[in-house]
Design a protein around this motif. Sequence first.
Motif: not given
Length: 275
Positions: A157-163, A184-191
């Motif tokens: 997750y760390h490597g993905f969230i940095k982008s 929960f509304k912005i970050v989690l859907p992208v993940l």
Amino acid sequence: MTNVKTVWRKAQSMLLFIVLLLFISPFFMILLNSLKKNKDITSKPFALPASLNMENFVTAFQKMNYVHAFFNSLIITVCSVALIALFASMTAHYFVRNKTRINQATFMMMVAAMIIPFQAIMIPLVQIYGSLNLMNSKGALIYLYIGFGSSLAVFIYHGFIKSIPKELEEAAMMDGCSLLQTFFKIVLPVLIPTTVTITILNVLWIWNDFLLPSLVLIEGEQRTLPLSTFYFYGTYTADYGPLMASLLLTILPVVVIYLFAQKYIIQGVMQGSIK
């Protein structure tokens, strides 16, 4: 030149086909022998069954207490995987957005923890949790799975969230979202692609795990499918038909899950590498 490329491609295809046969041959042997009687298995283990003998599956289903063991595995797997995905994504997001020395050191310790084999700590682990009367509990096993599975999930997750652009979160907070709402509304859907990959990999690991449940779950009512298969094998060592049927019943659910979810694994890995 074209003929050489054609021959090379055919050779590659043939090699891959041979590797495929090697990989599926154990499963195929279990399937064949689970439909035979015991005397046919010992005399002709590689032959096709003369008739379909479903009594092996009935015996294995009943003696293993399959339904109870299946739901034990299901509860442990679902709860563990869901909590790993939730806590790991939140932890990785916190590490990325708050780059303090403590957070960086904690992240590095979590990454370093991945190289420690479970066998090196299982004896003191059992002694400590046994002295606290926390053994023989699904909750204790789920807690341990969260601990052992979070490091790899946080790393991915760390490597993905940095982008993910920080401006998206700032815009959401300017519109009135709290920190949790933004996550929960912005970050989690992208993940979602990464979450799907982590979920499937952890499902395959936890569902098939034998060592950790064998140390934690003692009573028969708490046994998972791998444990039920092991104890069933100890009881019916000489009766190979039900043994093969029990193995097939144990591995079949996870094989079905993987067949339906393999495209999501590939998509998640590819999107994560691109990110």
